[in-house]
Design a protein around this motif. Structure first.
Motif, short mmCIF file in Angstrom:
data_model
loop_
_atom_site.label_atom_id
_atom_site.label_comp_id
_atom_site.label_asym_id
_atom_site.label_seq_id
_atom_site.Cartn_x
_atom_site.Cartn_y
_atom_site.Cartn_z
N UNK A 315 -9.52 1.91 30.66
CA UNK A 315 -8.32 1.17 30.26
C UNK A 315 -8.40 0.88 28.77
N UNK A 316 -7.26 0.97 28.08
CA UNK A 316 -7.20 0.67 26.65
C UNK A 316 -6.50 -0.65 26.42
N UNK A 317 -7.05 -1.47 25.51
CA UNK A 317 -6.42 -2.72 25.14
C UNK A 317 -6.16 -2.75 23.64
N UNK A 318 -5.06 -3.37 23.25
CA UNK A 318 -4.69 -3.50 21.84
C UNK A 318 -4.33 -4.95 21.57
N UNK A 319 -5.03 -5.55 20.62
CA UNK A 319 -4.77 -6.93 20.25
C UNK A 319 -3.89 -6.95 19.01
N UNK A 320 -2.72 -7.59 19.11
CA UNK A 320 -1.79 -7.64 18.00
C UNK A 320 -2.01 -8.86 17.12
N UNK A 321 -1.25 -8.92 16.03
CA UNK A 321 -1.45 -9.98 15.05
C UNK A 321 -1.21 -11.37 15.63
N UNK A 323 -2.03 -12.29 18.52
CA UNK A 323 -3.05 -12.57 19.53
C UNK A 323 -2.75 -12.03 20.90
N UNK A 324 -1.57 -11.44 21.11
CA UNK A 324 -1.23 -10.90 22.43
C UNK A 324 -2.05 -9.65 22.72
N UNK A 325 -2.31 -9.45 23.98
CA UNK A 325 -3.09 -8.31 24.42
C UNK A 325 -2.18 -7.34 25.16
N UNK A 326 -2.19 -6.10 24.69
CA UNK A 326 -1.49 -5.02 25.43
C UNK A 326 -2.56 -4.13 26.03
N UNK A 327 -2.33 -3.63 27.24
CA UNK A 327 -3.27 -2.68 27.82
C UNK A 327 -2.52 -1.52 28.44
N UNK A 328 -3.24 -0.44 28.69
CA UNK A 328 -2.62 0.81 29.14
C UNK A 328 -2.10 0.73 30.56
N UNK A 329 -2.37 -0.37 31.28
CA UNK A 329 -1.79 -0.54 32.59
C UNK A 329 -0.34 -1.02 32.50
N UNK A 333 5.34 0.48 25.58
CA UNK A 333 4.52 0.99 24.48
C UNK A 333 3.95 -0.17 23.67
N UNK A 334 2.73 -0.03 23.15
CA UNK A 334 2.15 -1.10 22.33
C UNK A 334 2.82 -1.16 20.96
N UNK A 335 2.83 -2.33 20.37
CA UNK A 335 3.37 -2.52 19.04
C UNK A 335 2.23 -2.77 18.07
#
Length: 607
Positions: A315-321, A323-329, A333-335
């Motif tokens: 699984x991929x996670x992306x932390x945005x400016x 503080x929100x967490x986006x993941x591939x589940x 689309x991530x920002x």
């Protein structure tokens, strides 16, 4: 005939059957010469030699031979060492290939050898300043308007280059998570491969237990293993399951030899034959923990459990400016709102089969694959050159400058180069104009709030005051007096200067711009400097890619020499098999003649 009358026919029959099967296998090999992933097959045979229990009732003078050939199995011809070499090398090839794709994308931003770009914009500004140094032109609004337009063109180019970098980073993320593109990303591809390998493990083992060879399924699994190795570093192991590994436990739970798991035993516990039990396959990922120690995470474990119990997940996670967490589940689309992006790849492992009954089996769930470029630390990092996934992450958050992660210059390095150029140019032009004017006559600002705070290549622009005419080019020197074209002359000098630069000083005699570091380049030459770094990176990586592909092809050729189908070799084998087939047929004819002699020409009294 002094033995069982038809035993000889059975021997000849087994030879005919074996050589017929060999001919069939040669035909199978030739028909699949160009089938991707096909492995050359061969017939595994053994001599039939009844040593137990029949031999106990034979005379010692009788040699136990002549009972024919046994067709044990159809097997593949593979070299596990070459497979391991190939998968190790394809990691390096996948890494350099992915890096080269990213560097080629960057070349579209920084390569100005065939287009008029940022470097040309600086040259245009210098040309305009040169024209304005004449006393008759310095106060001419037409020339000032031309200078403003030239600087506007420069800021637009810097904005566009920064946006292209952001787009390149977004595309790199898309290649990982697969959102917003027509093809699946690396995360989905890896998960699909793990699922297919786990399912093939079950199909192959169940088929082999039922007496089928399942060689084509093994070919399919080998192709998937090669593909997985191009993404992440893996290690493949074959082993026997707990019921057939030869290891048991005593009453105290200690590991002891268990020959009944590997061999067939008679009533007295003597070994009478080996169990022919298929192997299980394990796939482990090699990574580094927080301390830099190499660890292994089990991604596929034989045929344990049911359904998806025998393979892990990514699984991929992306932390945005914010503080929100986006993941591939997530379906959206991530920002990308933070640079460098905080990307984590979370591999969820599974239990590893432990033959000695360890109470703490090797298990590492939720292993994070992330970094913190702010302080230069790296956690759970693959070894350098370990597949295309590592290459994408390196390009996303390695800035090429921070201690510990300076081995790769990623997107953030080149973004920082652009930001340094934009900030330096804005500082020089604003300082020269405001110092001479004696007040805040700002020419270049952060266009999001029209201030000098946080100027970057993405937001640099012309100040609103200069656009609406309330701000102009100052007509004094740095001390606030002098000729009306002194500011223009100072700006022209600044355009030609290399930084750090200390000739231009404030009213107290302190250098104005010795804090600006453009690596001893002018503004225009700094773009050449950055482009040269990119060109060197691209050349070095291209050479590494060429070398890696050459080595990979060499290993593939070696593997094909063992596992691939050779027309000449198969033709030679067919000639040999048909000769053996003819010889076996002749043996049957000879036995027939012998039996005819025995029946018709012996035993007649008085003849």
């Amino acid at each position: 005939m002094l033995r069982a009358t038809f035993a000889g026919y059975t021997t000849a029959l087994s030879a005919l059957q074996a050589n017929q099967k060999r001919l069939d296998i040669s035909g199978q090999n030739l028909s699949n010469m160009n089938t991707p992933g096909y492995t050359r097959q061969q017939l595994k045979v053994s001599s039939i030699n009844y040593t137990n229990p029949i031999s106990h009732y034979m005379n010692d003078t009788q040699a136990v031979v002549g009972y024919g050939v046994s067709m044990d199995a159809v097997t593949q011809i593979r070299d596990p060492y070459l497979d391991a070499q190939y998968r190790n090398q394809i990691q390096k090839s996948g890494y350099t290939d992915s890096i080269q794709t990213a560097l080629d994308r960057l070349a579209n931003v920084f390569d100005e050898s065939q287009i008029d770009g940022i470097r040309k914009a600086f040259a245009d500004i210098q040309t305009t300043l040169t024209n304005m140094q004449d006393l008759g032109n310095v106060n001419d609004p037409i020339y000032e308007s031309e200078l403003r337009n030239r600087m506007q063109a420069l800021t637009n180019l810097l904005n566009s280059a920064s946006q292209d970098l952001t787009k390149a980073e977004q595309d790199e993320l898309r290649k990982l998570d697969g959102t917003g593109v027509n093809e699946m990303g690396d995360v989905q591809n890896i998960n699909n491969i793990l699922q297919q390998i786990g399912q093939l493990n079950r199909e192959i083992k169940n088929g082999q237990i039922a007496g089928m060879d399942c060689l084509e399924l093994m070919d399919e699994r080998n192709l998937l293993l090669d593909e997985l190795a191009s993404y992440v570093p893996i290690e493949v192991t074959y082993y026997k399951d707990a019921a057939h590994d030869g290891i048991g436990k005593d009453a105290a739970g200690n590991a002891v030899a268990a020959p009944h798991e590997e061999y067939y035993l008679d009533g007295h516990g003597n070994i009478v034959g080996r169990r022919d039990w298929p192997d299980d396959l394990r796939v482990e990922m090699i990574y580094k923990d927080e301390n830099g120690d190499t660890q292994k995470l089990t991604l596929v474990e034989g045929t344990i459990g049911e359904n998806d119990d025998n393979y892990g997940k990514l699984k991929m996670e992306l932390k945005n400016a914010n503080g929100t967490i986006w993941n591939s589940d997530s379906p959206t689309a991530p920002q990308l709102t933070k640079t460098p992006p905080e990307v984590s790849l979370i591999f969820t492992g599974i239990d590893k089969y432990d033959p000695v009954g360890d109470t703490n089996p090797s298990k590492a769930p939720d292993v994070k694959f992330s970094s913190d470029p702010a302080n230069g630390t790296i956690t759970n990092h693959f070894a350098n050159g370990s597949g295309s996934v590592q290459a994408k992450l390196d390009m996303l958050w390695k800035d090429g400058l921070t201690q510990g992660i300076a081995d790769v210059r990623g997107y953030e390095f080149y973004r920082k180069q652009l930001d340094t150029l934009a900030q330096s140019f804005a500082e020089v032009m604003n300082t020269l104009n405001t110092t001479a004017a004696g007040n805040d006559q700002i020419l270049l600002t952060n266009k999001t709030d029209d201030s000098t705070t946080g100027i970057t290549a993405e937001n640099i622009g012309i100040s609103q005051g200069w656009i609406n005419g309330s701000i102009h080019i100052a007509t004094k020197d740095l001390n606030g007096d002098g000729n009306s074209n002194d500011t223009i002359l100072n700006m022209l000098e600044a355009m030609k200067a290399t930084y750090p630069y200390s000739n231009l000083k404030d009213t107290t005699g302190n250098p104005l711009f010795d804090n600006i570091d453009l690596k001893n380049n002018t503004f225009a030459d700094f773009m050449n400097y950055t482009s040269t770094i990119l060109a060197n990176d691209s050349y070095t990586n291209a050479q590494a890619l060429k070398t890696n592909v050459t080595v990979l092809n060499g290993i593939q050729n070696s593997r094909d020499s063992v596992s691939g189908v050779s027309l000449d070799e198969e033709a030679s084998n067919m000639m040999m098999y048909i000769s053996a087939y003819n010889a076996a047929s002749r043996l049957m004819t000879t036995l027939d003649e012998a039996l005819n002699t025995l029946i018709n020409n012996t035993g007649l009294v008085g003849r």
